[in-house]
Design an enzyme around this catalytic site. Sequence first.
Site, PDB file in Angstrom:
ATOM      1  N   SER A  54     -35.096  27.993  36.755  1.00  0.00           N
ATOM      2  CA  SER A  54     -34.380  28.247  35.247  1.00  0.00           C
ATOM      3  C   SER A  54     -32.841  27.806  35.433  1.00  0.00           C
ATOM      4  CB  SER A  54     -34.297  29.799  35.215  1.00  0.00           C
ATOM      5  OG  SER A  54     -35.443  30.630  35.357  1.00  0.00           O
ATOM      6  N   HIS A  83     -32.269  24.159  33.851  1.00  0.00           N
ATOM      7  CA  HIS A  83     -32.289  23.784  32.179  1.00  0.00           C
ATOM      8  C   HIS A  83     -31.435  24.689  31.515  1.00  0.00           C
ATOM      9  CE1 HIS A  83     -36.177  25.657  33.186  1.00  0.00           C
ATOM     10  NE2 HIS A  83     -35.749  26.552  32.344  1.00  0.00           N
ATOM     11  N   HIS A  98     -38.280  31.183  26.606  1.00  0.00           N
ATOM     12  CA  HIS A  98     -37.270  31.391  25.574  1.00  0.00           C
ATOM     13  C   HIS A  98     -36.993  29.852  25.069  1.00  0.00           C
ATOM     14  CE1 HIS A  98     -33.387  31.901  24.140  1.00  0.00           C
ATOM     15  NE2 HIS A  98     -32.651  31.109  25.154  1.00  0.00           N
ATOM     16  N   TYR A 145     -27.848  31.978  19.603  1.00  0.00           N
ATOM     17  CA  TYR A 145     -26.773  31.424  20.255  1.00  0.00           C
ATOM     18  C   TYR A 145     -26.562  29.832  20.164  1.00  0.00           C
ATOM     19  CZ  TYR A 145     -29.161  30.409  24.607  1.00  0.00           C
ATOM     20  OH  TYR A 145     -30.125  30.031  25.123  1.00  0.00           O
ATOM     21  N   TRP A 199     -28.274  36.114  35.787  1.00  0.00           N
ATOM     22  CA  TRP A 199     -27.892  35.126  34.942  1.00  0.00           C
ATOM     23  C   TRP A 199     -26.906  34.173  35.480  1.00  0.00           C
ATOM     24  CZ3 TRP A 199     -27.765  36.023  28.966  1.00  0.00           C
ATOM     25  CH2 TRP A 199     -28.701  36.567  28.468  1.00  0.00           C
ATOM     26  N   THR A 234     -24.203  33.569  34.168  1.00  0.00           N
ATOM     27  CA  THR A 234     -23.208  34.323  33.685  1.00  0.00           C
ATOM     28  C   THR A 234     -22.527  35.138  34.648  1.00  0.00           C
ATOM     29  OG1 THR A 234     -23.745  34.301  31.407  1.00  0.00           O
ATOM     30  CG2 THR A 234     -22.112  35.811  31.989  1.00  0.00           C
ATOM     31  N   ASP A 256     -24.267  62.876  44.133  1.00  0.00           N
ATOM     32  CA  ASP A 256     -23.886  64.367  44.273  1.00  0.00           C
ATOM     33  C   ASP A 256     -25.037  65.016  44.143  1.00  0.00           C
ATOM     34  OD1 ASP A 256     -24.084  64.001  41.698  1.00  0.00           O
ATOM     35  OD2 ASP A 256     -22.329  65.785  41.285  1.00  0.00           O
ATOM     36  N   THR A 268     -27.243  69.113  44.986  1.00  0.00           N
ATOM     37  CA  THR A 268     -27.191  70.560  45.397  1.00  0.00           C
ATOM     38  C   THR A 268     -28.263  70.947  46.602  1.00  0.00           C
ATOM     39  OG1 THR A 268     -27.148  71.113  43.233  1.00  0.00           O
ATOM     40  CG2 THR A 268     -27.476  72.924  44.600  1.00  0.00           C
ATOM     41  N   TYR A 292     -37.351  77.741  40.524  1.00  0.00           N
ATOM     42  CA  TYR A 292     -38.379  76.925  40.650  1.00  0.00           C
ATOM     43  C   TYR A 292     -39.754  77.190  41.140  1.00  0.00           C
ATOM     44  CZ  TYR A 292     -34.512  73.425  40.337  1.00  0.00           C
ATOM     45  OH  TYR A 292     -33.423  72.920  39.895  1.00  0.00           O
TER      46      TYR A 292
HETATM   47  P1  FAD Z   1     -34.154  29.636  39.799  1.00  0.00           P
HETATM   48  O1  FAD Z   1     -32.876  28.828  38.924  1.00  0.00           O
HETATM   49  O2  FAD Z   1     -35.412  29.796  38.981  1.00  0.00           O
HETATM   50  O3  FAD Z   1     -33.924  29.469  41.232  1.00  0.00           O
HETATM   51  C1  FAD Z   1     -34.909  30.289  41.879  1.00  0.00           C
HETATM   52  C2  FAD Z   1     -35.599  29.154  42.852  1.00  0.00           C
HETATM   53  O4  FAD Z   1     -36.387  29.634  43.499  1.00  0.00           O
HETATM   54  C3  FAD Z   1     -36.127  27.774  42.336  1.00  0.00           C
HETATM   55  O5  FAD Z   1     -35.312  26.826  42.473  1.00  0.00           O
HETATM   56  C4  FAD Z   1     -37.669  27.958  43.020  1.00  0.00           C
HETATM   57  O6  FAD Z   1     -37.934  26.834  43.282  1.00  0.00           O
HETATM   58  C5  FAD Z   1     -37.168  28.855  44.321  1.00  0.00           C
HETATM   59  N1  FAD Z   1     -38.324  29.398  44.828  1.00  0.00           N
HETATM   60  C6  FAD Z   1     -39.323  30.263  43.953  1.00  0.00           C
HETATM   61  N2  FAD Z   1     -40.460  30.591  44.708  1.00  0.00           N
HETATM   62  C7  FAD Z   1     -40.418  29.696  45.927  1.00  0.00           C
HETATM   63  C8  FAD Z   1     -40.984  29.704  47.198  1.00  0.00           C
HETATM   64  N3  FAD Z   1     -42.161  30.372  47.222  1.00  0.00           N
HETATM   65  N4  FAD Z   1     -40.577  28.801  48.064  1.00  0.00           N
HETATM   66  C9  FAD Z   1     -39.431  28.159  48.008  1.00  0.00           C
HETATM   67  N5  FAD Z   1     -38.586  28.194  46.942  1.00  0.00           N
HETATM   68  C10 FAD Z   1     -39.118  28.944  45.895  1.00  0.00           C
HETATM   69  N6  FAD Z   1     -28.238  32.187  31.704  1.00  0.00           N
HETATM   70  C11 FAD Z   1     -26.616  32.441  31.412  1.00  0.00           C
HETATM   71  O7  FAD Z   1     -26.091  33.044  31.764  1.00  0.00           O
HETATM   72  N7  FAD Z   1     -26.462  31.732  30.011  1.00  0.00           N
HETATM   73  C12 FAD Z   1     -27.183  30.933  29.388  1.00  0.00           C
HETATM   74  O8  FAD Z   1     -26.836  30.483  28.362  1.00  0.00           O
HETATM   75  C13 FAD Z   1     -28.732  30.912  29.703  1.00  0.00           C
HETATM   76  N8  FAD Z   1     -29.219  30.224  28.780  1.00  0.00           N
HETATM   77  C14 FAD Z   1     -30.649  29.999  29.206  1.00  0.00           C
HETATM   78  C15 FAD Z   1     -31.603  29.220  28.854  1.00  0.00           C
HETATM   79  C16 FAD Z   1     -32.882  29.058  28.914  1.00  0.00           C
HETATM   80  C17 FAD Z   1     -33.567  28.065  28.052  1.00  0.00           C
HETATM   81  C18 FAD Z   1     -33.293  29.712  30.134  1.00  0.00           C
HETATM   82  C19 FAD Z   1     -34.680  29.426  30.478  1.00  0.00           C
HETATM   83  C20 FAD Z   1     -32.433  30.357  30.990  1.00  0.00           C
HETATM   84  C21 FAD Z   1     -31.061  30.598  30.514  1.00  0.00           C
HETATM   85  N9  FAD Z   1     -30.314  31.431  31.001  1.00  0.00           N
HETATM   86  C22 FAD Z   1     -28.858  31.725  30.786  1.00  0.00           C
HETATM   87  C23 FAD Z   1     -30.764  32.438  32.304  1.00  0.00           C
HETATM   88  C24 FAD Z   1     -30.646  31.538  33.624  1.00  0.00           C
HETATM   89  O9  FAD Z   1     -30.788  30.305  33.562  1.00  0.00           O
HETATM   90  C25 FAD Z   1     -31.401  32.158  34.768  1.00  0.00           C
HETATM   91  O10 FAD Z   1     -31.269  33.632  34.651  1.00  0.00           O
HETATM   92  C26 FAD Z   1     -30.841  31.829  36.074  1.00  0.00           C
HETATM   93  O11 FAD Z   1     -30.728  30.432  36.228  1.00  0.00           O
HETATM   94  C27 FAD Z   1     -31.788  32.117  37.343  1.00  0.00           C
HETATM   95  O12 FAD Z   1     -31.171  31.806  38.494  1.00  0.00           O
HETATM   96  P2  FAD Z   1     -32.191  32.086  39.846  1.00  0.00           P
HETATM   97  O13 FAD Z   1     -31.352  31.357  40.973  1.00  0.00           O
HETATM   98  O14 FAD Z   1     -32.319  33.429  40.037  1.00  0.00           O
HETATM   99  O15 FAD Z   1     -33.371  31.326  39.428  1.00  0.00           O
END
Ligand code: FAD
Length: 824
Positions: free
Chosen positions: A45, A48, A225, A260, A358, A360, A545, A547, A653
């Site tokens: 995620s 992009h 999304h 947005y 996120w 963020t 906390d 009881t 109880y």
């Molecule tokens: P990822 O970036 O998905 O990373 C997880 C990684 O784990 C991947 O690289 C994957 O290859 C690896 N992985 C998974 N399984 C395995 C495996 N079995 N073995 C080895 N590797 C593995 N967030 C914001 O804060 N602001 C925004 O404006 C925003 N806009 C967004 C718009 C879009 C269209 C999308 C899709 C998301 C948006 N988000 C936004 C959300 C944000 O992108 C994600 O919440 C965030 O990037 C998640 O990061 P992550 O590191 O948890 O996951």
Amino acid sequence: MQEAVRLVIIGSGIAGCSAAYHLAELGWTDILVIDQGPLYRTGGSTSHAPGGVFQTSPSRMLSDFARYTVELYAGLRIDGLAGITQVGGIELAETAARLEELKRRRGLQQSWGIDGVILSPAECRDRIPILDQRKVLGGLFVPTDGVARPVLAAEAMARRAIEKGVRFQGDVEILGFEKTGGRVSAVLTGEGRIAVETVLCCAGIWGPKIGRLAGVPISLQPLQHQYVKTEPVAELVELAHGAEVEVSIPLLRAQDHSLYFRQHGDSWGIGNYRHAPLPVDAEALLAPGRASRMPSLMAFTPEHFEECHRASINLFPCIEGKGLADSFNGIFSFPPDGMPLIGEYQDLPGFWVAEGVWITHAGGVGRAVAHWMAEGDPGADLREADINRFHPHQTTRDFVLRRGAQQYREIYDIIHPAYQITDPRDLRVTPVNPRQRSLDAHFHESAGWERPQWYGANAALLDRFPVTARTGWAAVEWSPIIGAEHLATRAAAGLFDLSAFTKIEVAGPAALGFLQHLCANDVDKPVGKVVYSAMLTERGGIKCDLTLTRVAPDRFLVLTGASTGMSDIAWLRLRARLAGHDDAVLRISDVTRQYCGLGLWGPQARAILQQVTEDDVSHAAMPYYTAKPITLGAIPALALRISYAGELGWEIYVPAEFGAAAWDRLREAGASHDLTVCGGGALDSLRIEKGYRLWGADIHTDYTPLEAGLAWAVRFAKPDFLGRAALLRQREAGIRRRLCCLTLDEPGAVVLGKEPVLIGGLPVSYVTSTNFGYSVGRQIAYAYLPIDAAEAGQTVEIEYFGVRHPATVGADPLFDPAGQRIKI
Ligand code: FAD
């Protein structure tokens, strides 16, 4: 591939890179970060995400995460480009209700220490020249918000971690785990086996799949999304100085349309939540390289964009007629309650999680999980994000799908603090539920339980106990009947259903020593004694906390809240593991479903109880803070002489199957004593008048018992207990803030919680919990005030929807401070 490493982090998206960076900063360097995709545009995620960072949230934890994340990204650089461009962020109001909501959010900003300002439509347009200002009523501007470069920020953090010795490996998929002695001991990859001490799962949308491989429920739902970029827009070309400047105008949210926007040089980016949720099965997600380099992208669905497109043109007429240069449905994670999942899973030591993160919040999440792993404490109150917070039903696929989808629908909705979920409902009902329905109960949901908030059948009480009506937000999920039930309890007696409380049995030869070490109060009391105690963290923060009732020399019944129960059980189990106690010496069991709990409180409580039991329940036979087995006719029961209402009475109880019969007997006996069935609304109002602290609001790990006014429940004389050293240091140095009881000066003024508290016009604190005290006739609000202001008579202001209401620090508690009504 190396054969052994201290920690494997799964995923080098923003969460994995942030965790690796922060761990390296804390001296953990024997770390291997593995990603199935190529580094650092892995196809997850992060690859992009458009990178919008708005810091304001009703959750202080999320706002704190975001504030730190902004600071962190601002200091990251690759090739001269920063991790974030702080162009500011504006939340637009297109409706009167949203404009009001923005005032409330401005209040939250003051509570959490974020600078912001409400803008007029013209001021919004000045900052966003392509906006049609006639369409908006105003905006909320935060100058430090901005647009992050997610992949750059991830890579910059990875580089810093690598400098300290952390290794990153792309294009390797993790396929499974080995466990030894109940701990995770190895990860199995496409390239071989790696022995590990610890795993941190930052696999994003693949989290549930990784969780299944490890036997760890990771409750999040991947959802599609939509995001698009328009063709070049002439008006933006100018603002972008050609296409050189990627982003020069603030990030925007138009929440009334669930949209947005951000600038991409000369094109306009539009993020669209205004479509039905499009869930994706985590098990069906591909790994990068198999069939796609971007497995978290799906085909754009134009039919879901039409309404969004019209709404966008309405706000930004200059984009009319522009085609889409880029358009996709990206996938990211939605946990059932919208909060991240952080921590070590209780049933698989060594398996940690940082999921549902996120862009963020990734800086703050990475820092917290790193501190938690390296130092045993996340350094801040993370109760909302605890991986172990979920009750079993909340980890089912059905629940996670339904609630995840609902989070998507509601992401930009105006959410009232008393908001109630609508689906799923009626999941967990107590034995007296049918009786409550017949009394026209208005139910609230907590941890799946249906709990009466008030009873429609009590409407006639208002003739005897008139209560002033409310309007607007203060009237949502409220009824004057709440006030009448409160007053009826104080006048005669109230019967409350407490069955949803979490009930934990701690038993075995080690039980006493274990609890003595964890409790700040002294629990080494004779069988039949009840003790209220906090359990503290090493830093002295209030972890929970409870009881505690000693029901046998080596057995305790521990009561805690409904929603917090799972986190509390996880905490007990963690401490038992760290202490080396196995089942032979210590058993910690969730016995919630075995008992129906009834609260009987009020001046007539003893007369009512004595009528249904042959056991002596006089003050001499059963003093305050004692418990004993009694029978209600043929019904076996355990009665605890305690009171959350501040009135004489008992928590009773009974085995669940006797619950309805016990309810009926007490009601029959109560008929001649003016007994009223009462809901949770009345109970909260009764408790706040008595100054009883509410965990998760007035108290949690950020506050110590000394600050919270709970020093009376700390036994420093005990040779040792967890957190004692920190508390002693604080006692020595003196506390710098204290929880204070405020009353609003204007008779009709109401607040709802989390509002900023100001002194001399400057925010100094926020409202931790609040309710109307129907006996004292005032709105009561608790807040931590700086110690020099924490004195009776101090005047403050509380800002509610932009209006400042005077309030005064008063006595704590306000009602029956000597406890004379309880100890009779
Ligand atoms: P990822 O970036 O998905 O990373 C997880 C990684 O784990 C991947 O690289 C994957 O290859 C690896 N992985 C998974 N399984 C395995 C495996 N079995 N073995 C080895 N590797 C593995 N967030 C914001 O804060 N602001 C925004 O404006 C925003 N806009 C967004 C718009 C879009 C269209 C999308 C899709 C998301 C948006 N988000 C936004 C959300 C944000 O992108 C994600 O919440 C965030 O990037 C998640 O990061 P992550 O590191 O948890 O996951």
